[in-house]
Design a protein around this motif. Structure first.
Motif, PDB file in Angstrom:
ATOM      1  N   LEU A 208      15.187  -6.296  20.173  1.00  0.00           N
ATOM      2  CA  LEU A 208      14.557  -6.512  18.880  1.00  0.00           C
ATOM      3  C   LEU A 208      14.463  -5.214  18.100  1.00  0.00           C
ATOM      4  CD1 LEU A 208      11.527  -8.803  19.786  1.00  0.00           C
ATOM      5  CD2 LEU A 208      13.363  -9.412  18.205  1.00  0.00           C
ATOM      6  N   PRO A 209      14.799  -5.237  16.791  1.00  0.00           N
ATOM      7  CA  PRO A 209      14.441  -4.099  15.952  1.00  0.00           C
ATOM      8  C   PRO A 209      12.930  -4.076  15.749  1.00  0.00           C
ATOM      9  CG  PRO A 209      15.517  -5.822  14.654  1.00  0.00           C
ATOM     10  CD  PRO A 209      15.538  -6.278  16.078  1.00  0.00           C
ATOM     11  N   LEU A 210      12.374  -2.880  15.603  1.00  0.00           N
ATOM     12  CA  LEU A 210      10.922  -2.725  15.528  1.00  0.00           C
ATOM     13  C   LEU A 210      10.491  -2.122  14.207  1.00  0.00           C
ATOM     14  CD1 LEU A 210      10.225  -1.321  19.106  1.00  0.00           C
ATOM     15  CD2 LEU A 210      10.218  -3.711  18.350  1.00  0.00           C
ATOM     16  N   ALA A 211       9.285  -2.508  13.776  1.00  0.00           N
ATOM     17  CA  ALA A 211       8.682  -1.977  12.557  1.00  0.00           C
ATOM     18  C   ALA A 211       7.315  -1.420  12.878  1.00  0.00           C
ATOM     19  CB  ALA A 211       8.542  -3.090  11.516  1.00  0.00           C
ATOM     20  N   THR A 212       6.904  -0.430  12.111  1.00  0.00           N
ATOM     21  CA  THR A 212       5.559   0.094  12.245  1.00  0.00           C
ATOM     22  C   THR A 212       5.084   0.596  10.902  1.00  0.00           C
ATOM     23  OG1 THR A 212       4.148   1.513  13.621  1.00  0.00           O
ATOM     24  CG2 THR A 212       6.173   2.490  12.781  1.00  0.00           C
ATOM     25  N   GLU A 213       3.800   0.909  10.804  1.00  0.00           N
ATOM     26  CA  GLU A 213       3.261   1.572   9.617  1.00  0.00           C
ATOM     27  C   GLU A 213       3.050   3.035   9.963  1.00  0.00           C
ATOM     28  OE1 GLU A 213      -0.715   1.684   6.798  1.00  0.00           O
ATOM     29  OE2 GLU A 213      -0.007  -0.260   7.524  1.00  0.00           O
ATOM     30  N   ALA A 214       3.632   3.905   9.166  1.00  0.00           N
ATOM     31  CA  ALA A 214       3.530   5.346   9.421  1.00  0.00           C
ATOM     32  C   ALA A 214       2.254   5.856   8.782  1.00  0.00           C
ATOM     33  CB  ALA A 214       4.747   6.064   8.864  1.00  0.00           C
TER      34      ALA A 214
ATOM     35  N   ASP B 255      12.133   7.567  16.460  1.00  0.00           N
ATOM     36  CA  ASP B 255      13.515   7.292  16.879  1.00  0.00           C
ATOM     37  C   ASP B 255      13.678   5.878  17.411  1.00  0.00           C
ATOM     38  OD1 ASP B 255      11.853   8.257  19.063  1.00  0.00           O
ATOM     39  OD2 ASP B 255      13.653   8.320  20.296  1.00  0.00           O
ATOM     40  N   LEU B 256      12.558   5.190  17.702  1.00  0.00           N
ATOM     41  CA  LEU B 256      12.601   3.834  18.241  1.00  0.00           C
ATOM     42  C   LEU B 256      12.304   2.780  17.170  1.00  0.00           C
ATOM     43  CD1 LEU B 256      10.658   4.519  21.566  1.00  0.00           C
ATOM     44  CD2 LEU B 256      13.131   4.522  21.201  1.00  0.00           C
ATOM     45  N   VAL B 257      12.118   3.216  15.933  1.00  0.00           N
ATOM     46  CA  VAL B 257      11.691   2.339  14.844  1.00  0.00           C
ATOM     47  C   VAL B 257      12.851   2.098  13.880  1.00  0.00           C
ATOM     48  CG1 VAL B 257      10.127   2.148  12.877  1.00  0.00           C
ATOM     49  CG2 VAL B 257       9.287   3.087  15.044  1.00  0.00           C
ATOM     50  N   SER B 258      13.009   0.848  13.456  1.00  0.00           N
ATOM     51  CA  SER B 258      14.110   0.489  12.543  1.00  0.00           C
ATOM     52  C   SER B 258      13.661   0.328  11.094  1.00  0.00           C
ATOM     53  CB  SER B 258      14.773  -0.805  13.008  1.00  0.00           C
ATOM     54  OG  SER B 258      15.351  -0.638  14.290  1.00  0.00           O
ATOM     55  N   TRP B 259      12.378   0.035  10.874  1.00  0.00           N
ATOM     56  CA  TRP B 259      11.830  -0.130   9.527  1.00  0.00           C
ATOM     57  C   TRP B 259      10.385   0.340   9.546  1.00  0.00           C
ATOM     58  CZ3 TRP B 259       7.703  -2.799   7.393  1.00  0.00           C
ATOM     59  CH2 TRP B 259       7.702  -2.980   6.005  1.00  0.00           C
ATOM     60  N   THR B 260       9.989   0.990   8.467  1.00  0.00           N
ATOM     61  CA  THR B 260       8.644   1.554   8.401  1.00  0.00           C
ATOM     62  C   THR B 260       7.962   1.149   7.100  1.00  0.00           C
ATOM     63  OG1 THR B 260       9.302   3.489   9.689  1.00  0.00           O
ATOM     64  CG2 THR B 260       7.317   3.707   8.389  1.00  0.00           C
ATOM     65  N   ALA B 261       6.656   0.946   7.188  1.00  0.00           N
ATOM     66  CA  ALA B 261       5.851   0.680   6.001  1.00  0.00           C
ATOM     67  C   ALA B 261       4.926   1.862   5.722  1.00  0.00           C
ATOM     68  CB  ALA B 261       5.011  -0.576   6.194  1.00  0.00           C
ATOM     69  N   ILE B 262       4.678   2.088   4.443  1.00  0.00           N
ATOM     70  CA  ILE B 262       3.611   2.988   4.016  1.00  0.00           C
ATOM     71  C   ILE B 262       2.554   2.106   3.377  1.00  0.00           C
ATOM     72  CG2 ILE B 262       2.980   4.975   2.602  1.00  0.00           C
ATOM     73  CD1 ILE B 262       4.899   5.624   4.897  1.00  0.00           C
ATOM     74  N   GLY B 263       1.341   2.154   3.902  1.00  0.00           N
ATOM     75  CA  GLY B 263       0.299   1.218   3.510  1.00  0.00           C
ATOM     76  C   GLY B 263      -0.272   1.475   2.127  1.00  0.00           C
TER      77      GLY B 263
ATOM     78  N   PHE C 146       7.185   0.679   0.607  1.00  0.00           N
ATOM     79  CA  PHE C 146       5.911   1.162   0.067  1.00  0.00           C
ATOM     80  C   PHE C 146       5.123  -0.036  -0.448  1.00  0.00           C
ATOM     81  CE2 PHE C 146       8.218   5.212  -0.282  1.00  0.00           C
ATOM     82  CZ  PHE C 146       7.234   6.115   0.124  1.00  0.00           C
ATOM     83  N   LYS C 147       3.905  -0.188   0.023  1.00  0.00           N
ATOM     84  CA  LYS C 147       3.057  -1.281  -0.447  1.00  0.00           C
ATOM     85  C   LYS C 147       2.435  -0.920  -1.792  1.00  0.00           C
ATOM     86  CE  LYS C 147       2.038  -3.670   3.844  1.00  0.00           C
ATOM     87  NZ  LYS C 147       1.009  -4.423   4.584  1.00  0.00           N
ATOM     88  N   ASN C 148       2.164  -1.975  -2.585  1.00  0.00           N
ATOM     89  CA  ASN C 148       1.458  -1.724  -3.836  1.00  0.00           C
ATOM     90  C   ASN C 148       0.056  -1.198  -3.543  1.00  0.00           C
ATOM     91  OD1 ASN C 148       1.255  -5.170  -3.809  1.00  0.00           O
ATOM     92  ND2 ASN C 148      -0.651  -4.029  -3.938  1.00  0.00           N
TER      93      ASN C 148
ATOM     94  N   VAL D  47       6.775  -3.403  -1.328  1.00  0.00           N
ATOM     95  CA  VAL D  47       6.144  -4.489  -0.586  1.00  0.00           C
ATOM     96  C   VAL D  47       4.938  -4.959  -1.390  1.00  0.00           C
ATOM     97  CG1 VAL D  47       5.047  -5.216   1.560  1.00  0.00           C
ATOM     98  CG2 VAL D  47       6.866  -3.494   1.623  1.00  0.00           C
ATOM     99  N   LEU D  48       4.963  -6.215  -1.816  1.00  0.00           N
ATOM    100  CA  LEU D  48       3.851  -6.795  -2.575  1.00  0.00           C
ATOM    101  C   LEU D  48       2.857  -7.409  -1.610  1.00  0.00           C
ATOM    102  CD1 LEU D  48       5.837  -8.533  -5.471  1.00  0.00           C
ATOM    103  CD2 LEU D  48       4.463  -6.441  -5.619  1.00  0.00           C
TER     104      LEU D  48
END
Length: 350
Positions: free
Chosen positions: A148-154, A165-173, A195-197, A242-243
């Motif tokens: 599985l590809p993984l996502a996290t919030e940085a 290095d293990l993360v495929s997509w990242t969010a900024i809250g 980037f979230k609103n 990201v809305l």
């Protein structure tokens, strides 16, 4: 002219600092990666996941990106159970959806509270970042090895050196989208980033963040070996909006998305939009994610080419629970989530 400080002044400053904080040595990012390495096959797989996500965001892949999983991970075994089910579902719907699992290890807080597995893995309130780093990296490796590809919030810029290095997509809250430090960090990240609103529901801070992160930066940081350095970045071309709504205002409807796209176009940044079906869009009511996801996918089917993805909060059991000694297995201790049966039925129906 600068005047040298006397030795007794330096001693007093050091003593004052010690009264206000304590320090415990942590492994460097290089040391942790060496202790828990990703093999070459896994490195290639993660690079491939990132390319697939880029293709969706840039319109080269017509699938919908879905970032889904627990609000935050507090139980590694439950996370692995969820991931096993998600992998099977992902394979079944891979012709329509690119599914990325939320593996959120940090929890931003409005005031105080449990800050996530990374900081306080035993949830005692005492914190143990060394254990948190080790357990977090081992968990991400185990999840990645399931395919599985993984996502996290940085949340902490330092964390990405240890785990990125293990993360495929990242969010900024929403709370950190306006932060210059996070914009500089994203400028040097090797994966697509959303980037979230802002917490007020407005997207101006997110469009500014996207523009800033797409440019090179020079900033202070810590090297992988643990030394202070000046970091020079090249800019991240794979940012998007990201809305998630804000302060009682939802922004997943057709008019809100059209307004957001118009503002992104005016700012000269990517018009790729992901809709967070949880948080303020769902008014913190997990079950509302179902109707929101269906609404947004209907908009996409009706020709909205700017909608590229959805975000869902989902776990084994529906809802949430307060932290304590007797926990329901697979139930969130932070924001409420859809249960697995609801989740699977929703994804197959979209």
């Amino acid at each position: 002219m600068n005047m040298p400080l006397k030795s007794e002044t330096l001693d007093a400053q050091t003593s004052s600092a010690c009264q206000h904080r304590q320090e415990a040595r942590l492994p460097s990012a290089a040391e942790l990666r060496q202790q828990f390495p990703a093999d070459e096959q896994l490195v290639r797989a993660i690079a491939g996941y990132r390319e697939q996500i880029r293709a969706v965001l840039h319109g080269q892949d017509d699938r919908t990106l879905i970032v889904m999983g627990p609000c935050s991970i507090h139980d590694e075994q439950a996370a692995l159970d969820y991931a096993t089910r998600l992998k099977a579902l992902s394979d079944d719907v891979s012709d329509r959806f690119l599914i990325v699992m939320r593996a959120y290890l940090e929890k931003p807080r409005t005031t105080v509270g449990w800050k996530g597995l990374l900081y306080d893995p035993e949830r005692t309130g005492q914190g143990d970042l060394k254990q948190g780093l080790e357990r977090s990296r081992k968990l991400l490796l185990a999840l990645s090895e399931l395919g599985l590809p993984l996502a996290t919030e940085a949340l902490s810029p330092f964390m990405m050196d240890y785990l990125g290095d293990l993360v495929s997509w990242t969010a900024i809250g929403a709370r950190t989208t306006e932060s210059q430090i996070h914009r500089e960090m994203v400028s040097g990240l090797p994966m697509p980033t959303g980037f979230k609103n802002g917490t007020d529901g407005g997207i101006t801070v997110a469009s500014h963040a996207m523009k800033s992160a797409s440019h090179p930066h020079h900033h202070m940081g810590i090297s992988h070996s643990g030394s202070p350095v000046m970091i020079s970045t090249v800019g991240n071309p794979d940012t998007h909006l990201v809305l998630r709504g804000g302060r009682g205002v939802t922004n997943y409807d057709e008019l809100s998305i059209a307004k957001a796209v118009a503002e992104l176009e005016k700012a000269g940044v990517s018009t790729a939009v992901m809709v967070d079906c949880s948080h303020d869009n769902a008014c913190k009511q997990a079950e509302r994610q179902v109707d929101i996801a269906r609404d947004v996918m209907a908009q996409k089917r009706n020709g909205n080419r700017h909608i590229k993805g959805l975000m869902l909060e989902s776990f084994l059991e529906f809802g949430r629970q307060d932290d304590g000694k007797e926990l329901v297995y697979g139930c969130s201790i932070t924001d409420p989530c859809l249960g697995w049966e609801q989740t699977e039925a929703l994804i197959r129906s979209l």
